[in-house]
Design a protein around this motif. Structure first.
Motif, PDB file in Angstrom:
ATOM      1  N   THR A  36      50.239  22.448   3.344  1.00  0.00           N
ATOM      2  CA  THR A  36      50.776  23.769   3.062  1.00  0.00           C
ATOM      3  C   THR A  36      52.294  23.634   2.892  1.00  0.00           C
ATOM      4  O   THR A  36      52.822  22.532   2.838  1.00  0.00           O
ATOM      5  CB  THR A  36      50.472  24.729   4.220  1.00  0.00           C
ATOM      6  OG1 THR A  36      51.243  24.353   5.363  1.00  0.00           O
ATOM      7  CG2 THR A  36      48.989  24.703   4.576  1.00  0.00           C
ATOM      8  N   THR A  37      52.981  24.766   2.858  1.00  0.00           N
ATOM      9  CA  THR A  37      54.438  24.755   2.982  1.00  0.00           C
ATOM     10  C   THR A  37      54.864  25.518   4.227  1.00  0.00           C
ATOM     11  O   THR A  37      56.037  25.869   4.372  1.00  0.00           O
ATOM     12  CB  THR A  37      55.127  25.354   1.738  1.00  0.00           C
ATOM     13  OG1 THR A  37      54.651  26.696   1.531  1.00  0.00           O
ATOM     14  CG2 THR A  37      54.873  24.514   0.506  1.00  0.00           C
ATOM     15  N   GLU A  38      53.909  25.799   5.109  1.00  0.00           N
ATOM     16  CA  GLU A  38      54.262  26.393   6.394  1.00  0.00           C
ATOM     17  C   GLU A  38      55.083  25.371   7.170  1.00  0.00           C
ATOM     18  O   GLU A  38      54.680  24.218   7.304  1.00  0.00           O
ATOM     19  CB  GLU A  38      53.001  26.768   7.179  1.00  0.00           C
ATOM     20  CG  GLU A  38      52.252  27.962   6.604  1.00  0.00           C
ATOM     21  CD  GLU A  38      53.059  29.238   6.706  1.00  0.00           C
ATOM     22  OE1 GLU A  38      53.692  29.453   7.764  1.00  0.00           O
ATOM     23  OE2 GLU A  38      53.065  30.022   5.744  1.00  0.00           O
ATOM     24  N   PRO A  39      56.259  25.749   7.671  1.00  0.00           N
ATOM     25  CA  PRO A  39      57.131  24.764   8.304  1.00  0.00           C
ATOM     26  C   PRO A  39      56.643  24.339   9.677  1.00  0.00           C
ATOM     27  O   PRO A  39      56.085  25.140  10.435  1.00  0.00           O
ATOM     28  CB  PRO A  39      58.471  25.504   8.396  1.00  0.00           C
ATOM     29  CG  PRO A  39      58.094  26.947   8.459  1.00  0.00           C
ATOM     30  CD  PRO A  39      56.866  27.087   7.615  1.00  0.00           C
ATOM     31  N   LEU A  48      43.777  18.745   9.570  1.00  0.00           N
ATOM     32  CA  LEU A  48      44.172  17.841   8.495  1.00  0.00           C
ATOM     33  C   LEU A  48      44.149  18.501   7.130  1.00  0.00           C
ATOM     34  O   LEU A  48      44.696  17.953   6.169  1.00  0.00           O
ATOM     35  CB  LEU A  48      43.258  16.607   8.484  1.00  0.00           C
ATOM     36  CG  LEU A  48      43.395  15.665   9.672  1.00  0.00           C
ATOM     37  CD1 LEU A  48      42.344  14.560   9.584  1.00  0.00           C
ATOM     38  CD2 LEU A  48      44.798  15.071   9.744  1.00  0.00           C
ATOM     39  N   HIS A  49      43.543  19.682   7.026  1.00  0.00           N
ATOM     40  CA  HIS A  49      43.473  20.377   5.745  1.00  0.00           C
ATOM     41  C   HIS A  49      44.336  21.648   5.731  1.00  0.00           C
ATOM     42  O   HIS A  49      44.171  22.513   4.870  1.00  0.00           O
ATOM     43  CB  HIS A  49      42.016  20.684   5.408  1.00  0.00           C
ATOM     44  CG  HIS A  49      41.221  19.422   5.240  1.00  0.00           C
ATOM     45  ND1 HIS A  49      40.491  18.867   6.275  1.00  0.00           N
ATOM     46  CD2 HIS A  49      41.086  18.586   4.180  1.00  0.00           C
ATOM     47  CE1 HIS A  49      39.927  17.746   5.855  1.00  0.00           C
ATOM     48  NE2 HIS A  49      40.276  17.557   4.591  1.00  0.00           N
ATOM     49  N   ALA A  50      45.285  21.686   6.666  1.00  0.00           N
ATOM     50  CA  ALA A  50      46.276  22.773   6.688  1.00  0.00           C
ATOM     51  C   ALA A  50      47.548  22.253   7.351  1.00  0.00           C
ATOM     52  O   ALA A  50      48.121  22.896   8.221  1.00  0.00           O
ATOM     53  CB  ALA A  50      45.733  23.986   7.424  1.00  0.00           C
ATOM     54  N   LEU A  51      47.996  21.082   6.916  1.00  0.00           N
ATOM     55  CA  LEU A  51      49.141  20.444   7.557  1.00  0.00           C
ATOM     56  C   LEU A  51      50.445  21.134   7.153  1.00  0.00           C
ATOM     57  O   LEU A  51      50.626  21.515   6.001  1.00  0.00           O
ATOM     58  CB  LEU A  51      49.204  18.965   7.183  1.00  0.00           C
ATOM     59  CG  LEU A  51      48.102  18.081   7.769  1.00  0.00           C
ATOM     60  CD1 LEU A  51      48.192  16.683   7.194  1.00  0.00           C
ATOM     61  CD2 LEU A  51      48.188  18.043   9.295  1.00  0.00           C
ATOM     62  N   PRO A  52      51.379  21.258   8.087  1.00  0.00           N
ATOM     63  CA  PRO A  52      52.683  21.853   7.769  1.00  0.00           C
ATOM     64  C   PRO A  52      53.579  20.840   7.064  1.00  0.00           C
ATOM     65  O   PRO A  52      53.377  19.623   7.156  1.00  0.00           O
ATOM     66  CB  PRO A  52      53.238  22.200   9.150  1.00  0.00           C
ATOM     67  CG  PRO A  52      52.667  21.128  10.042  1.00  0.00           C
ATOM     68  CD  PRO A  52      51.276  20.870   9.503  1.00  0.00           C
ATOM     69  N   ARG A  53      54.576  21.348   6.367  1.00  0.00           N
ATOM     70  CA  ARG A  53      55.591  20.483   5.749  1.00  0.00           C
ATOM     71  C   ARG A  53      56.960  21.096   5.971  1.00  0.00           C
ATOM     72  O   ARG A  53      57.092  22.307   6.157  1.00  0.00           O
ATOM     73  CB  ARG A  53      55.343  20.324   4.238  1.00  0.00           C
ATOM     74  CG  ARG A  53      54.154  19.476   3.897  1.00  0.00           C
ATOM     75  CD  ARG A  53      54.125  19.119   2.407  1.00  0.00           C
ATOM     76  NE  ARG A  53      53.788  20.256   1.558  1.00  0.00           N
ATOM     77  CZ  ARG A  53      53.813  20.216   0.225  1.00  0.00           C
ATOM     78  NH1 ARG A  53      54.188  19.100  -0.406  1.00  0.00           N
ATOM     79  NH2 ARG A  53      53.479  21.285  -0.476  1.00  0.00           N
ATOM     80  N   CYS A  94      40.988  25.877   2.778  1.00  0.00           N
ATOM     81  CA  CYS A  94      41.017  24.679   3.622  1.00  0.00           C
ATOM     82  C   CYS A  94      39.626  24.060   3.720  1.00  0.00           C
ATOM     83  O   CYS A  94      39.481  22.821   3.698  1.00  0.00           O
ATOM     84  CB  CYS A  94      41.548  25.019   5.011  1.00  0.00           C
ATOM     85  SG  CYS A  94      43.249  25.656   5.003  1.00  0.00           S
ATOM     86  N   ARG A  95      38.611  24.896   3.810  1.00  0.00           N
ATOM     87  CA  ARG A  95      37.231  24.372   3.845  1.00  0.00           C
ATOM     88  C   ARG A  95      36.880  23.702   2.517  1.00  0.00           C
ATOM     89  O   ARG A  95      36.229  22.651   2.498  1.00  0.00           O
ATOM     90  CB  ARG A  95      36.245  25.502   4.149  1.00  0.00           C
ATOM     91  CG  ARG A  95      36.312  26.024   5.576  1.00  0.00           C
ATOM     92  CD  ARG A  95      35.099  26.883   5.893  1.00  0.00           C
ATOM     93  NE  ARG A  95      35.006  28.048   5.016  1.00  0.00           N
ATOM     94  CZ  ARG A  95      35.573  29.227   5.284  1.00  0.00           C
ATOM     95  NH1 ARG A  95      36.285  29.380   6.387  1.00  0.00           N
ATOM     96  NH2 ARG A  95      35.432  30.237   4.454  1.00  0.00           N
ATOM     97  N   LEU A  96      37.295  24.305   1.409  1.00  0.00           N
ATOM     98  CA  LEU A  96      37.039  23.706   0.106  1.00  0.00           C
ATOM     99  C   LEU A  96      37.669  22.320  -0.001  1.00  0.00           C
ATOM    100  O   LEU A  96      37.043  21.373  -0.482  1.00  0.00           O
ATOM    101  CB  LEU A  96      37.594  24.604  -1.007  1.00  0.00           C
ATOM    102  CG  LEU A  96      36.767  25.800  -1.441  1.00  0.00           C
ATOM    103  CD1 LEU A  96      37.547  26.637  -2.452  1.00  0.00           C
ATOM    104  CD2 LEU A  96      35.442  25.341  -2.059  1.00  0.00           C
ATOM    105  N   ALA A  97      38.916  22.205   0.446  1.00  0.00           N
ATOM    106  CA  ALA A  97      39.602  20.914   0.391  1.00  0.00           C
ATOM    107  C   ALA A  97      38.845  19.870   1.207  1.00  0.00           C
ATOM    108  O   ALA A  97      38.695  18.715   0.773  1.00  0.00           O
ATOM    109  CB  ALA A  97      41.041  21.060   0.894  1.00  0.00           C
ATOM    110  N   ALA A  98      38.368  20.266   2.371  1.00  0.00           N
ATOM    111  CA  ALA A  98      37.607  19.332   3.209  1.00  0.00           C
ATOM    112  C   ALA A  98      36.274  18.977   2.559  1.00  0.00           C
ATOM    113  O   ALA A  98      35.888  17.797   2.501  1.00  0.00           O
ATOM    114  CB  ALA A  98      37.388  19.941   4.587  1.00  0.00           C
TER     115      ALA A  98
END
Length: 349
Positions: free
Chosen positions: A305-308, A317-322, A292-296
């Motif tokens: 992510t795919t965490e619901p 904003l760099h670990a948003l659920p879907r 997540c830090r790398l993405a930012a």
């Protein structure tokens, strides 16, 4: 045989339990209960969008929905008061005080049917969407192991596979044994060195006439296909690494290269740096805080992510659920139930 049959029964029980949970969530939502669970909206995950095709062995059926169901989902969300926005516009929405919930549509891996069957539906309803591009699929250097594995097991009555202690013969004439073999090989890929395990799978499947790269070429868009997709102003591209490996299992330098090179590849196609990124697989053991830090740090405005779950104003904003539009649950009732956020309050879906 007993283990494979038991697994099929267990999967059926799980799907039945999820269906019951979704029905309950639908009724609670219709009654106006737990309205706050909806939050600020939701991001939806899709993969294949294509007409239904009956296949005897379909271990990846959860990854595909029909164009008709996509249309039904859009209509249901619109009726429920959602506003459709591009995922790169989410930070602005979440920072604003607008109480209208938003819905974002994202499609992982860049399947050809996203262009052929998905695009017409999105255009019919003027809904923006983002396709997350795996560079190795575009350039035909990497393979989709779950598609290779499904085709291989479908074609054979017995196989040989090396789980690390020499090749083991597996009789897979019936569906339950095919599913058991799929689950076991998939688990092996996830728990060992992923790139090497995929190479071994591709090489072994090739002995039985399965061409893994040909599957990649048949199923996913090349650069020309992605450029055709981008002719629609509703379409945008996000990055999805080069090799589709679990980033959390890679070293720092290798993980950074996966993000950076995939971003540069998308830029070469789209003419601008992508603002969004999707973590391969996307569930917790495959995504770390470092990722997540790398993405930012690399300038992505959002990463998913795919965490619901649904969206909140204070979301990372760099670990948003879907929320997955799952091929096993193609009902507008379930779309409404999932978008309500109620199932995630009770850890049902």
């Amino acid at each position: 045989m007993r283990h494979g049959l038991a697994r099929l029964v267990l999967n059926h029980v799980r799907r039945t339990a999820i269906t019951g949970g979704l029905e309950t969530a639908h009724l609670l939502s219709r009654a106006g209960l737990l309205a706050e669970a909806r939050g600020r909206g939701a991001i939806f995950t899709l993969h294949h969008v294509r007409p239904a095709c009956k296949r005897a062995f379909a271990p990846n059926a959860h990854l595909e929905i029909t164009p008709d169901f996509l249309e039904e989902a859009i209509v249901a969300l619109r009726h429920a008061g959602y506003r459709f926005v591009a995922i790169e516009d989410l930070p602005m929405h979440l920072a604003a005080g607008d109480t209208q919930p938003v819905a974002c549509f994202t499609l992982d891996d860049g399947y050809r049917n996203n262009l052929v069957h998905g695009l017409p539906v999105f255009e019919r309803y003027a809904v923006p969407f983002t396709v997350f591009v795996t560079a190795g699929y575009v350039d035909r250097t990497h393979t989709l192991w779950w598609e290779t594995l499904a085709d291989w097991l479908s074609a054979c009555g017995e196989i040989r596979f090396d789980f690390g202690q020499g090749e083991e013969e597996m009789a897979i004439a019936c569906l339950s044994r095919k599913q058991a073999a799929f689950d076991r090989i998939a688990a092996h890929i996830h728990k060992t060195e992923e790139a090497g395990a995929i190479v071994a799978l591709d090489r072994t499947a090739a002995r039985d006439g399965i061409d893994a790269l040909a599957i990649t070429e048949r199923l996913t868009m090349d650069e020309a296909g992605l450029r055709a997709l981008l002719e629609s102003p509703l379409a945008s591209l996000g990055a999805h690494t080069v090799s589709h490996r679990a980033l959390a299992r890679l070293g720092d330098d290798e993980a950074k290269r996966e993000l950076l090179i995939s971003s540069e590849r998308v830029e070469a196609i789209a003419g601008r740096r992508p603002l969004s990124f999707a973590y391969p697989y996307g569930f917790r053991p495959t995504v770390s805080a470092r990722d997540c830090r790398l993405a930012a740090d690399l300038g992505f405005a959002v990463a998913v992510t795919t965490e619901p779950g649904t969206l909140s104003s204070g979301a990372n904003l760099h670990a948003l659920p879907r929320i997955s539009l799952n091929g096993y649950f193609q009902s507008t009732r379930y779309v409404s139930a999932l978008a309500s956020g109620i199932p995630f309050r009770f850890a049902v879906a």
